[in-house]
Design a protein around this motif. Sequence first.
Motif, PDB file in Angstrom:
ATOM      1  N   UNK A   1      -9.343   3.235  -2.678  1.00  0.00           N
ATOM      2  CA  UNK A   1      -8.986   3.396  -4.081  1.00  0.00           C
ATOM      3  C   UNK A   1     -10.210   3.620  -4.967  1.00  0.00           C
ATOM      4  N   UNK A   2     -11.274   2.865  -4.711  1.00  0.00           N
ATOM      5  CA  UNK A   2     -12.411   2.860  -5.639  1.00  0.00           C
ATOM      6  C   UNK A   2     -12.946   4.254  -5.910  1.00  0.00           C
ATOM      7  N   UNK A   3     -13.122   5.038  -4.847  1.00  0.00           N
ATOM      8  CA  UNK A   3     -13.698   6.371  -5.015  1.00  0.00           C
ATOM      9  C   UNK A   3     -12.838   7.272  -5.884  1.00  0.00           C
ATOM     10  N   UNK A   4     -11.611   7.579  -5.447  1.00  0.00           N
ATOM     11  CA  UNK A   4     -10.775   8.502  -6.220  1.00  0.00           C
ATOM     12  C   UNK A   4     -10.511   8.039  -7.659  1.00  0.00           C
ATOM     13  N   UNK A   5     -10.210   6.756  -7.850  1.00  0.00           N
ATOM     14  CA  UNK A   5      -9.891   6.280  -9.194  1.00  0.00           C
ATOM     15  C   UNK A   5     -11.149   6.290 -10.071  1.00  0.00           C
TER      16      UNK A   5
ATOM     17  N   UNK B   1       0.811  -1.226   0.000  1.00  0.00           N
ATOM     18  CA  UNK B   1       0.000   0.000   0.000  1.00  0.00           C
ATOM     19  C   UNK B   1       0.840   1.269   0.000  1.00  0.00           C
ATOM     20  N   UNK B   2       2.140   1.160   0.275  1.00  0.00           N
ATOM     21  CA  UNK B   2       2.939   2.384   0.302  1.00  0.00           C
ATOM     22  C   UNK B   2       3.471   2.730  -1.091  1.00  0.00           C
ATOM     23  N   UNK B   3       3.270   1.836  -2.063  1.00  0.00           N
ATOM     24  CA  UNK B   3       3.751   2.100  -3.422  1.00  0.00           C
ATOM     25  C   UNK B   3       2.552   2.205  -4.369  1.00  0.00           C
ATOM     26  N   UNK B   4       2.104   3.436  -4.564  1.00  0.00           N
ATOM     27  CA  UNK B   4       0.956   3.682  -5.439  1.00  0.00           C
ATOM     28  C   UNK B   4       1.466   4.105  -6.808  1.00  0.00           C
ATOM     29  N   UNK B   5       1.068   3.392  -7.847  1.00  0.00           N
ATOM     30  CA  UNK B   5       1.595   3.685  -9.180  1.00  0.00           C
ATOM     31  C   UNK B   5       0.575   4.248 -10.136  1.00  0.00           C
TER      32      UNK B   5
ATOM     33  N   UNK C   1      -4.334  13.603  -9.461  1.00  0.00           N
ATOM     34  CA  UNK C   1      -5.225  13.966  -8.364  1.00  0.00           C
ATOM     35  C   UNK C   1      -5.677  12.714  -7.615  1.00  0.00           C
ATOM     36  N   UNK C   2      -6.056  11.685  -8.387  1.00  0.00           N
ATOM     37  CA  UNK C   2      -6.518  10.440  -7.768  1.00  0.00           C
ATOM     38  C   UNK C   2      -5.407   9.810  -6.940  1.00  0.00           C
ATOM     39  N   UNK C   3      -4.191   9.794  -7.511  1.00  0.00           N
ATOM     40  CA  UNK C   3      -3.062   9.190  -6.796  1.00  0.00           C
ATOM     41  C   UNK C   3      -2.846   9.910  -5.468  1.00  0.00           C
ATOM     42  N   UNK C   4      -2.964  11.255  -5.507  1.00  0.00           N
ATOM     43  CA  UNK C   4      -2.756  12.033  -4.295  1.00  0.00           C
ATOM     44  C   UNK C   4      -3.825  11.708  -3.250  1.00  0.00           C
TER      45      UNK C   4
END
Lengths: 530, 433
Positions: free
Chosen positions: B386-390, B228-232, B421-424
Amino acid sequence: MKTSTILKYILLGIFNALMFYVVPLAISYESWFLLIIIGIITFLINITYITNKLKPLKWITPGFVFLISFVLFPAGYNFYVSFTNWQTGHILTKTQVIERLEDLTYSTEEQKGVEFDLYVMQDSNLDFFFLADFDQDNLLFGRAVTSDQFEDIEYATHEPSFKDSNNNITIPESFYLLSGKEQIANSSTLQDLSLLVDKNTRIKLYNISVFGASSGRIFSSQQKYTYDKDSEILYDNRKNVACTLGDRGNFICGGESVDPGWRINVGTENYQRIVDDQRFRGPLSTVAKWTFQFAFFSVALAFIVGLLLAITLNNEKVRFQKLYRSIYIIPYAIPAFISILVFRGLLNPDFGLVNDWLDPLYQLFNIEPIRWFRTEESSKAAVLLVNTWLGFPYMFLIVTGALQSIPNELIEASKVDGATPRQSFFKITFPLLLVSISPLLIGAFAFNFNNFTLIFLLTGGGPPIVGADVSVGYTDILISFTYNLAVSGGRGVQFGLAAAVTTLIFFLVLIISAISFRYSKRLERVYGNI
Amino acid sequence: MNNTKLRFGAILLILSLVLVACGGSTEETVEEPAVEEAPAETLAAPATTSPPPEKLLIWAEEKIAVALDPLVGAYESAAGVDVEVVIYDFGSIKDDVLTAGPAGEGPDLFIGPHDMVGEVVTNGVVAPIDLGSIQSDIFDVGISAFSYGGEVYGFPYATEAIAMFYNSDLVDGVPSTWEEVKAACDAAGTELCVGAPGGGGGGDAYHNIPFVQSDGGYIFKFDGGFDPSDVGLDNASALASAEFLDSLVKNGTVAATDYGASMSAFQEGRSLFWMTGPWARNDAAAVNYGVGLIPTFGGNAATPFVGVRGMFISSFSEKKVLAQSFILDFFATVDVQAAMYAEDPRLPATKSLFAIVEKEDPIAAQFAASASNGIPMPNIPEMGSVWGPVGDALLIIRDQNYGTNEDTGVTVDSAADAMKLAAQQVRDAIAGG
């Protein structure tokens, strides 16, 4: 004694029996709050019905009990949860966590994946013995014991005599070989037994097969974790480290917290997060503003539509009154979630019927078709439109009822005094309506304030507010915003946080209602004695 | 008078207390000997004399329960076990297991989707399972879907992944590149080209994830487990993929449809393709259809999310060995798996069943081929953030809702902006707990 008295005592006895039945359950789940509630209720019921001195209480007590169990208890429990860290990874009690952890076994790298046939037998003392068929040189046999007997037991020995010359298992006369079915009948015992191979290795039953041979697995002779009650230290036997109690309701092993954790009291932390966390604070004012607007306009629009229809249909000159009234109640009779989903389809900007119907208008005035659900305004309009459709039949019903209870003489008297119809409506009918209806309007406001279903099903909160600190939409109201934050937080579901926000919403609605009731009381004083 | 009444009441109270105490103690005494008393003095068939048969309580959805019903009797009589299958709504099993297990009311075994693995493990309500020799018969995607922290937590019995439906009256198959897809649509002249859920106001990260992760982007880095600490979501490849999706939307290849709209468009022959999963086969049957792979991205096969369903053992079960034996000795056998497939035709998770299904059902084989290119949906609890932002970011792209937001002052002018924005938001959510 009279039959009724006997009956009373029998019922009381049954009630007490039930209550006392719950006591050990509550203790075993460490639910002290429930225990106190049960104590109070049992005491109240008994004192009320056994003595004759408290007659009025006989009527009040049952109501009070229901008030406790269906209103005060849920609200109080919610309040309590808001002070805990109840969230994913912290749903169990400490005792349950330790039980789960102590239940785990482990295998070292060499022990992993070795699978072999395992035979279960019993001697005349009914003790269980395992025979593990590794290979020609390792036909290990010995008594199977629970882990607290490991100290006094001898290690398993290689017993080639258990195989005959054809390599078939032969069991000596003094033992009885259990079939798969018999192993299953004893599985609750067998699952705790191990055959100790050496100091660090044990064999356990792993798969009881009723169609073939059962099989076994090798494990470390130690549990994965052992817990020492006195020092409150959990030992990780695999990594050989001591884990201490963390302050978040976890054991900490070498800097890392062990899952699962348990629920602890975190004080006002959840409330503080609402204030401090930018992800809350950022969108909060936008969301709160829209929540008030949504609740107010929902009630206002539904009331206006309902009122107009009720007044129109209340006119005696209208024919087929009953037919019209039945038709207007239809939206109320259809389950809301169905109408909401239907509206979602109707309003679809590309394929929906609404834009198809409006198409001539769009062309006539040469305007862009409304992009329902994709812009802030259209989504808000859609939400209010649908909610008005869902809400007006209720308003229509209560206004119709209230109108019929207003004496006709008043209107006639005003006519005699020379009032226009409009004047008599605004000066007499409408204020009188408000007296009886305003509590219901307040109720409708409170309901819509938390109208999660509509928002969730119709827009899902969308369209998203681009650039907000958290995924939030223009039509999100406080309760749906909370829901999103609580279930799609960083790490699973956060009941504690959700409970804190709902507690705040509860007080907010409470204050609004209190003010409104006060206002409507004043109305009553002014118009009540007409 | 009052005194006698009071005394009577007191006696009743005590009586009820005594009654309850008796009830409690008899319960306890029953439990113990049931296991201990097994064999009689004679050594002939001793264990069978133990009277109450062991019970296994299973929570399963209706179709699985229906499939198990005619078969489970054979196991029950062979094993001397009472197997009770309680029909449960698939979606509510997780929530109820989380509350019923700790309260001592839960099942021994239950079925569920793999993406809840992280949550139920973190909560401590499931026990690890050792699949032993049958593990080699299960597709790798199934095993990694049910792995968490180095242990396996369920037996996978079915998988599913999205692929591309095509209207076989209008086109021969799904081309392998998006350019050819566009050309095929132009040739057929349909109103819409590809209908995919996730537009038209309804954000849907699940259906759109091939547009993110097929060509080097990823949600969480996968290396044995999801990190979870590596978001790509905003690495260079992910941003390029987003821009590519943007171009597909702009040139009309991918239509701005939500699930319902994409379905009706396909059913009415207004779109040539429909991007969704095997659950939609009945809906797609309104037209003559075939199924093919989602077109490639930069030469790489499309990578959909694979959902896996499996059977779990509750950590609150007091019969874990029996529960595990039920899975290994009965549930995992190919006959039972085949019966379940007949009732609920998702893709098989076992190679032995797939070998049978592949020959009989070419459509299922297509979905399986799509799934074999996919990765399991991340099963860690952080996936909730994840679901919401992405979904929001992809919705902006799918609906071309670019511009400056008046309330926040944030400008999203491109697909890349939306993904950043989603990644953030995902990173903030995970950091914020």
